[in-house]
Write a protein that holds these residues in place. Structure first.
Motif, PDB file in Angstrom:
ATOM      1  N   THR A   1      81.598  17.687 -34.082  1.00  0.00           N
ATOM      2  CA  THR A   1      81.440  18.133 -32.701  1.00  0.00           C
ATOM      3  C   THR A   1      82.470  19.192 -32.335  1.00  0.00           C
ATOM      4  O   THR A   1      82.139  20.218 -31.732  1.00  0.00           O
ATOM      5  CB  THR A   1      81.572  16.938 -31.746  1.00  0.00           C
ATOM      6  N   ARG A   2      83.728  18.998 -32.712  1.00  0.00           N
ATOM      7  CA  ARG A   2      84.783  19.952 -32.372  1.00  0.00           C
ATOM      8  C   ARG A   2      84.555  21.278 -33.071  1.00  0.00           C
ATOM      9  O   ARG A   2      84.709  22.349 -32.479  1.00  0.00           O
ATOM     10  CB  ARG A   2      86.147  19.394 -32.760  1.00  0.00           C
ATOM     11  N   VAL A   3      84.181  21.235 -34.345  1.00  0.00           N
ATOM     12  CA  VAL A   3      83.947  22.459 -35.111  1.00  0.00           C
ATOM     13  C   VAL A   3      82.751  23.219 -34.562  1.00  0.00           C
ATOM     14  O   VAL A   3      82.773  24.439 -34.394  1.00  0.00           O
ATOM     15  CB  VAL A   3      83.747  22.124 -36.603  1.00  0.00           C
ATOM     16  N   THR A   4      81.677  22.495 -34.241  1.00  0.00           N
ATOM     17  CA  THR A   4      80.486  23.135 -33.690  1.00  0.00           C
ATOM     18  C   THR A   4      80.795  23.803 -32.354  1.00  0.00           C
ATOM     19  O   THR A   4      80.365  24.932 -32.091  1.00  0.00           O
ATOM     20  CB  THR A   4      79.368  22.105 -33.502  1.00  0.00           C
ATOM     21  N   SER A   5      81.540  23.129 -31.511  1.00  0.00           N
ATOM     22  CA  SER A   5      81.897  23.688 -30.211  1.00  0.00           C
ATOM     23  C   SER A   5      82.763  24.941 -30.365  1.00  0.00           C
ATOM     24  O   SER A   5      82.577  25.937 -29.656  1.00  0.00           O
ATOM     25  CB  SER A   5      82.634  22.645 -29.373  1.00  0.00           C
ATOM     26  N   PHE A   6      83.713  24.892 -31.298  1.00  0.00           N
ATOM     27  CA  PHE A   6      84.592  26.036 -31.507  1.00  0.00           C
ATOM     28  C   PHE A   6      83.811  27.236 -32.024  1.00  0.00           C
ATOM     29  O   PHE A   6      83.976  28.368 -31.524  1.00  0.00           O
ATOM     30  CB  PHE A   6      85.695  25.659 -32.498  1.00  0.00           C
ATOM     31  N   ALA A   7      82.943  27.029 -33.018  1.00  0.00           N
ATOM     32  CA  ALA A   7      82.153  28.120 -33.581  1.00  0.00           C
ATOM     33  C   ALA A   7      81.219  28.707 -32.528  1.00  0.00           C
ATOM     34  O   ALA A   7      81.041  29.926 -32.445  1.00  0.00           O
ATOM     35  CB  ALA A   7      81.355  27.631 -34.790  1.00  0.00           C
ATOM     36  N   SER A   8      80.633  27.860 -31.714  1.00  0.00           N
ATOM     37  CA  SER A   8      79.737  28.341 -30.658  1.00  0.00           C
ATOM     38  C   SER A   8      80.495  29.139 -29.611  1.00  0.00           C
ATOM     39  O   SER A   8      80.023  30.177 -29.133  1.00  0.00           O
ATOM     40  CB  SER A   8      79.021  27.155 -30.006  1.00  0.00           C
ATOM     41  N   ALA A   9      81.688  28.663 -29.243  1.00  0.00           N
ATOM     42  CA  ALA A   9      82.504  29.378 -28.259  1.00  0.00           C
ATOM     43  C   ALA A   9      82.904  30.751 -28.785  1.00  0.00           C
ATOM     44  O   ALA A   9      82.894  31.747 -28.042  1.00  0.00           O
ATOM     45  CB  ALA A   9      83.742  28.564 -27.917  1.00  0.00           C
ATOM     46  N   MET A  10      83.236  30.847 -30.064  1.00  0.00           N
ATOM     47  CA  MET A  10      83.603  32.125 -30.638  1.00  0.00           C
ATOM     48  C   MET A  10      82.394  33.052 -30.716  1.00  0.00           C
ATOM     49  O   MET A  10      82.521  34.271 -30.613  1.00  0.00           O
ATOM     50  CB  MET A  10      84.213  31.922 -32.025  1.00  0.00           C
ATOM     51  N   GLY A  11      81.201  32.466 -30.897  1.00  0.00           N
ATOM     52  CA  GLY A  11      79.984  33.277 -30.874  1.00  0.00           C
ATOM     53  C   GLY A  11      79.786  33.921 -29.511  1.00  0.00           C
ATOM     54  O   GLY A  11      79.397  35.089 -29.408  1.00  0.00           O
ATOM     55  N   VAL A  12      80.070  33.172 -28.447  1.00  0.00           N
ATOM     56  CA  VAL A  12      79.973  33.715 -27.089  1.00  0.00           C
ATOM     57  C   VAL A  12      81.007  34.830 -26.892  1.00  0.00           C
ATOM     58  O   VAL A  12      80.703  35.880 -26.294  1.00  0.00           O
ATOM     59  CB  VAL A  12      80.182  32.601 -26.051  1.00  0.00           C
ATOM     60  N   PHE A  13      82.211  34.614 -27.397  1.00  0.00           N
ATOM     61  CA  PHE A  13      83.261  35.633 -27.280  1.00  0.00           C
ATOM     62  C   PHE A  13      82.858  36.915 -28.008  1.00  0.00           C
ATOM     63  O   PHE A  13      83.011  38.028 -27.478  1.00  0.00           O
ATOM     64  CB  PHE A  13      84.569  35.090 -27.857  1.00  0.00           C
ATOM     65  N   VAL A  14      82.342  36.772 -29.216  1.00  0.00           N
ATOM     66  CA  VAL A  14      81.916  37.941 -29.985  1.00  0.00           C
ATOM     67  C   VAL A  14      80.755  38.650 -29.289  1.00  0.00           C
ATOM     68  O   VAL A  14      80.679  39.882 -29.287  1.00  0.00           O
ATOM     69  CB  VAL A  14      81.529  37.529 -31.422  1.00  0.00           C
ATOM     70  N   ALA A  15      79.855  37.895 -28.672  1.00  0.00           N
ATOM     71  CA  ALA A  15      78.748  38.507 -27.934  1.00  0.00           C
ATOM     72  C   ALA A  15      79.272  39.371 -26.794  1.00  0.00           C
ATOM     73  O   ALA A  15      78.780  40.486 -26.565  1.00  0.00           O
ATOM     74  CB  ALA A  15      77.811  37.428 -27.407  1.00  0.00           C
TER      75      ALA A  15
ATOM     76  N   VAL B   1      80.176  46.911 -37.846  1.00  0.00           N
ATOM     77  CA  VAL B   1      80.002  46.111 -39.065  1.00  0.00           C
ATOM     78  C   VAL B   1      81.338  45.534 -39.515  1.00  0.00           C
ATOM     79  O   VAL B   1      81.464  44.330 -39.791  1.00  0.00           O
ATOM     80  CB  VAL B   1      79.375  46.961 -40.184  1.00  0.00           C
ATOM     81  N   LEU B   2      82.358  46.393 -39.594  1.00  0.00           N
ATOM     82  CA  LEU B   2      83.684  45.919 -39.999  1.00  0.00           C
ATOM     83  C   LEU B   2      84.252  44.933 -38.989  1.00  0.00           C
ATOM     84  O   LEU B   2      84.901  43.948 -39.361  1.00  0.00           O
ATOM     85  CB  LEU B   2      84.625  47.114 -40.175  1.00  0.00           C
ATOM     86  N   GLY B   3      84.009  45.199 -37.711  1.00  0.00           N
ATOM     87  CA  GLY B   3      84.486  44.280 -36.682  1.00  0.00           C
ATOM     88  C   GLY B   3      83.845  42.915 -36.794  1.00  0.00           C
ATOM     89  O   GLY B   3      84.522  41.882 -36.662  1.00  0.00           O
ATOM     90  N   TRP B   4      82.530  42.885 -37.058  1.00  0.00           N
ATOM     91  CA  TRP B   4      81.832  41.602 -37.184  1.00  0.00           C
ATOM     92  C   TRP B   4      82.325  40.844 -38.411  1.00  0.00           C
ATOM     93  O   TRP B   4      82.551  39.625 -38.348  1.00  0.00           O
ATOM     94  CB  TRP B   4      80.328  41.831 -37.279  1.00  0.00           C
ATOM     95  N   LEU B   5      82.493  41.533 -39.533  1.00  0.00           N
ATOM     96  CA  LEU B   5      82.980  40.876 -40.750  1.00  0.00           C
ATOM     97  C   LEU B   5      84.383  40.315 -40.536  1.00  0.00           C
ATOM     98  O   LEU B   5      84.691  39.199 -40.975  1.00  0.00           O
ATOM     99  CB  LEU B   5      82.978  41.860 -41.920  1.00  0.00           C
ATOM    100  N   PHE B   6      85.233  41.077 -39.865  1.00  0.00           N
ATOM    101  CA  PHE B   6      86.601  40.622 -39.606  1.00  0.00           C
ATOM    102  C   PHE B   6      86.592  39.383 -38.718  1.00  0.00           C
ATOM    103  O   PHE B   6      87.296  38.395 -39.001  1.00  0.00           O
ATOM    104  CB  PHE B   6      87.398  41.742 -38.945  1.00  0.00           C
ATOM    105  N   MET B   7      85.807  39.408 -37.651  1.00  0.00           N
ATOM    106  CA  MET B   7      85.756  38.261 -36.745  1.00  0.00           C
ATOM    107  C   MET B   7      85.169  37.039 -37.442  1.00  0.00           C
ATOM    108  O   MET B   7      85.638  35.908 -37.247  1.00  0.00           O
ATOM    109  CB  MET B   7      84.935  38.600 -35.514  1.00  0.00           C
ATOM    110  N   THR B   8      84.149  37.232 -38.265  1.00  0.00           N
ATOM    111  CA  THR B   8      83.544  36.115 -38.983  1.00  0.00           C
ATOM    112  C   THR B   8      84.549  35.473 -39.931  1.00  0.00           C
ATOM    113  O   THR B   8      84.645  34.241 -40.024  1.00  0.00           O
ATOM    114  CB  THR B   8      82.313  36.588 -39.778  1.00  0.00           C
ATOM    115  N   ALA B   9      85.322  36.313 -40.639  1.00  0.00           N
ATOM    116  CA  ALA B   9      86.344  35.785 -41.553  1.00  0.00           C
ATOM    117  C   ALA B   9      87.403  35.013 -40.785  1.00  0.00           C
ATOM    118  O   ALA B   9      87.810  33.914 -41.191  1.00  0.00           O
ATOM    119  CB  ALA B   9      86.980  36.935 -42.345  1.00  0.00           C
TER     120      ALA B   9
END
Length: 233
Positions: A177-191, A216-224
């Motif tokens: 639950t914590r990991v899913t929430s964190f990944a989802s929150a970062m997805g909103v931030f990246v959006a 492209v480079l920004g997305w790869l960096f944020m994903t990493a």
């Protein structure tokens, strides 16, 4: 002893099946994330083309224009008003221009173009797909890109969703639950960042290679970064 040995062997197959199912699920999440992101980059390229395609379009009425293709035409306008506005630490320059039909439109201009004009002076209007794409006067130019809000909103949603799905795939073994929430929150931030970046880049007049390379480079960096942070949680 032999009976006990036989009883301890069968669980190996369920463990192997669970590992295969986990690997498949992880791969599907990762592929879905990459596919969604690629679609987002494709939409971004389309938005950039809408704003900047006039630069490479042939002039109307020339042999360079193939039948049925978009073209640019030039018409003369006259400056009827000039205006400077301040907002916070920024200064905005506006010129109002009457076109050949006497209809007036106000355009935001850059500083060099603004000071190269004066009320009553003629300016050249570059018209593409029915709208003024650029104004020029005395060797100075200012772009009128419009604001592709809907296109950039779609790009941002796809980029954020793509990151969240990819991170879920890369960190499947630690899902909770914590990991899913964190990944989802970062997805909103990246959006949110992608929306801002799209609006800035499509009006930056950079070459298409640089315009695509930056997100492209920004997305790869944020994903990493999000993947590493998620694994540490």
């Amino acid at each position: 002893m032999s009976a006990r040995t036989r009883d301890t062997k069968p669980p190996a197959r369920p463990r192997r099946s669970a590992a295969i199912a986990r690997a498949v699920a992880q791969g599907l999440f990762l592929l879905a994330g990459l596919a969604t992101t690629v679609l987002g980059f494709s939409r971004f390229a389309d938005a950039n083309d809408v704003v900047n395609a006039y630069r490479t379009a042939p002039a109307c009425g020339t042999a360079a224009r193939a039948p049925g293709t978009d073209c640019v035409r030039h018409q003369t306008g006259k400056v009827t008003e000039r205006h400077i506005a301040s907002g916070g630490d920024s200064t905005y320059y506006y010129v109002t221009v009457a076109d050949e039909t006497a209809a007036t439109h106000r355009y935001e201009a850059n500083q060099d173009f603004y000071y190269a004009t004066e009320t009553g002076r003629d300016v050249d209007l570059t018209v593409f797909r029915g709208r003024v794409a650029e104004l020029s006067s005395n060797g100075e130019h200012t772009q009128n890109p419009g604001t592709p809000w809907l296109a950039c909103l779609e790009v941002s949603l796809l980029a954020g969703l793509g990151l969240a799905l990819a991170v879920h795939g890369l960190t499947w073994s630690r899902m909770g639950t914590r990991v899913t929430s964190f990944a989802s929150a970062m997805g909103v931030f990246v959006a949110a960042m992608a929306l801002l970046g799209c609006l800035v880049l499509v009006s930056s007049q950079l070459p298409i290679a640089a315009t695509l390379a930056i997100p492209v480079l920004g997305w790869l960096f944020m994903t990493a970064c999000v993947t590493v942070a998620t694994r540490d949680r």
